[in-house]
Design a protein around this motif. Sequence first.
Motif, mmCIF file in Angstrom:
data_model
loop_
_atom_site.group_PDB
_atom_site.id
_atom_site.type_symbol
_atom_site.label_atom_id
_atom_site.label_comp_id
_atom_site.label_asym_id
_atom_site.label_seq_id
_atom_site.Cartn_x
_atom_site.Cartn_y
_atom_site.Cartn_z
ATOM 1 N N TRP A 80 16.061 10.529 -19.349
ATOM 2 C CA TRP A 80 16.376 9.451 -18.393
ATOM 3 C C TRP A 80 17.652 8.580 -18.862
ATOM 4 C CZ3 TRP A 80 16.547 6.096 -22.193
ATOM 5 C CH2 TRP A 80 15.694 6.164 -23.478
ATOM 6 N N VAL A 81 18.559 8.917 -19.813
ATOM 7 C CA VAL A 81 19.527 8.411 -20.265
ATOM 8 C C VAL A 81 20.583 8.198 -19.016
ATOM 9 C CG1 VAL A 81 21.004 10.209 -21.098
ATOM 10 C CG2 VAL A 81 21.127 8.031 -22.479
ATOM 11 N N GLU A 82 20.715 8.866 -18.158
ATOM 12 C CA GLU A 82 21.577 8.539 -16.995
ATOM 13 C C GLU A 82 21.234 7.413 -16.368
ATOM 14 O OE1 GLU A 82 22.652 12.536 -15.307
ATOM 15 O OE2 GLU A 82 22.957 13.227 -17.495
ATOM 16 N N GLN A 83 20.234 7.050 -16.242
ATOM 17 C CA GLN A 83 19.539 6.074 -15.270
ATOM 18 C C GLN A 83 19.504 4.727 -15.863
ATOM 19 O OE1 GLN A 83 17.485 8.980 -15.373
ATOM 20 N NE2 GLN A 83 18.962 9.838 -13.882
ATOM 21 N N ILE A 84 19.755 4.649 -17.071
ATOM 22 C CA ILE A 84 19.536 3.317 -17.917
ATOM 23 C C ILE A 84 20.344 2.203 -17.350
ATOM 24 C CG2 ILE A 84 18.694 4.131 -20.154
ATOM 25 C CD1 ILE A 84 21.407 3.732 -21.362
ATOM 26 N N PHE A 85 21.249 2.371 -16.787
ATOM 27 C CA PHE A 85 22.143 1.206 -16.294
ATOM 28 C C PHE A 85 22.079 1.048 -14.987
ATOM 29 C CE2 PHE A 85 24.602 3.014 -19.943
ATOM 30 C CZ PHE A 85 24.696 1.815 -20.598
ATOM 31 N N SER A 86 20.706 1.570 -14.390
ATOM 32 C CA SER A 86 20.312 1.161 -13.009
ATOM 33 C C SER A 86 19.084 0.272 -13.022
ATOM 34 C CB SER A 86 20.219 2.363 -12.101
ATOM 35 O OG SER A 86 18.993 3.146 -12.689
ATOM 36 N N ALA A 87 18.847 -0.015 -14.269
ATOM 37 C CA ALA A 87 17.900 -0.789 -14.610
ATOM 38 C C ALA A 87 18.004 -2.252 -14.197
ATOM 39 C CB ALA A 87 17.006 -0.821 -15.886
ATOM 40 N N PRO A 88 16.861 -3.253 -13.827
ATOM 41 C CA PRO A 88 17.093 -4.592 -13.337
ATOM 42 C C PRO A 88 17.937 -5.300 -14.649
ATOM 43 C CG PRO A 88 15.165 -3.916 -12.790
ATOM 44 C CD PRO A 88 15.614 -2.886 -13.845
ATOM 45 N N ILE A 89 18.987 -6.286 -14.138
ATOM 46 C CA ILE A 89 19.552 -7.160 -15.230
ATOM 47 C C ILE A 89 18.706 -8.317 -15.559
ATOM 48 C CG2 ILE A 89 21.772 -7.990 -15.645
ATOM 49 C CD1 ILE A 89 23.212 -6.092 -13.895
ATOM 50 N N HIS A 90 18.829 -8.595 -16.927
ATOM 51 C CA HIS A 90 18.012 -9.994 -17.040
ATOM 52 C C HIS A 90 18.997 -10.837 -17.216
ATOM 53 C CE1 HIS A 90 16.532 -12.737 -20.171
ATOM 54 N NE2 HIS A 90 15.431 -12.647 -19.563
ATOM 55 N N GLU A 91 19.035 -11.907 -16.408
ATOM 56 C CA GLU A 91 19.838 -13.035 -16.171
ATOM 57 C C GLU A 91 19.138 -14.468 -16.539
ATOM 58 O OE1 GLU A 91 23.624 -12.867 -14.036
ATOM 59 O OE2 GLU A 91 22.938 -10.950 -13.174
ATOM 60 N N ASP A 92 19.025 -15.041 -17.524
ATOM 61 C CA ASP A 92 18.519 -16.314 -17.770
ATOM 62 C C ASP A 92 19.577 -17.193 -18.595
ATOM 63 O OD1 ASP A 92 16.927 -18.527 -18.377
ATOM 64 O OD2 ASP A 92 15.349 -17.399 -19.379
ATOM 65 N N PRO A 93 20.244 -18.108 -17.895
ATOM 66 C CA PRO A 93 20.969 -18.972 -18.623
ATOM 67 C C PRO A 93 20.530 -19.735 -19.811
ATOM 68 C CG PRO A 93 21.109 -19.437 -16.484
ATOM 69 C CD PRO A 93 20.051 -18.531 -16.537
ATOM 70 N N ASN A 94 19.171 -20.315 -19.483
ATOM 71 C CA ASN A 94 18.495 -20.705 -20.752
ATOM 72 C C ASN A 94 18.305 -20.025 -21.704
ATOM 73 O OD1 ASN A 94 18.252 -23.199 -19.273
ATOM 74 N ND2 ASN A 94 16.579 -22.720 -18.310
ATOM 75 N N TYR A 95 18.081 -18.817 -21.730
ATOM 76 C CA TYR A 95 17.903 -17.813 -22.767
ATOM 77 C C TYR A 95 19.259 -17.719 -23.606
ATOM 78 C CZ TYR A 95 17.152 -13.617 -25.411
ATOM 79 O OH TYR A 95 17.156 -12.579 -26.440
#
Length: 157
Positions: A115-130
């Motif tokens: 599955w290594v070739e698919q890892i960059f299609s995973a959702p992106i976590h964007e939380d400015p507070n974090y």
Amino acid sequence: MTETVRTGGCQCGAVRFRIKGQLGRPSICHCRMCQKQFGGFFGPLVTAKGEVEWLRDEPAYFQSSINIARGFCKQCGTPLTYKHPGGLEIAIGAFDDRSDLAPQIQVNYGSRLPWVEQIFSAPIHEDPNYYSQQEQIISFQHPDHETENWPAHGMKL
């Protein structure tokens, strides 16, 4: 003409290096030993063709096979080197400036995780507070540049 000089080191700053001269071809290795050394999906490495000077401590080594020794910082555990009969490779992530060290080849491709070739299609976590909370953390990580002295327990950045 000026000689290329690159620097880098481990996470805690106990091991620092300087390389004078050109580097070889950056690569990623999918073998199981590299996965285990880096604790990740592959091992990102580049050949040190030039002279390597250890500026502080040197890596400790684990003999992972008959011809291979893998270097790491004995203080923080950062993976640093891959020593083989043909030379020395340095972990790409250990360089202060990694911007031009994009891997140009994959080795041991048959051993890659399926599955290594698919890892960059995973959702992106964007939380400015974090991320703003992370800026309040006192970091013990050495900065990406040479320092005259480095406190044993880091400094507030």
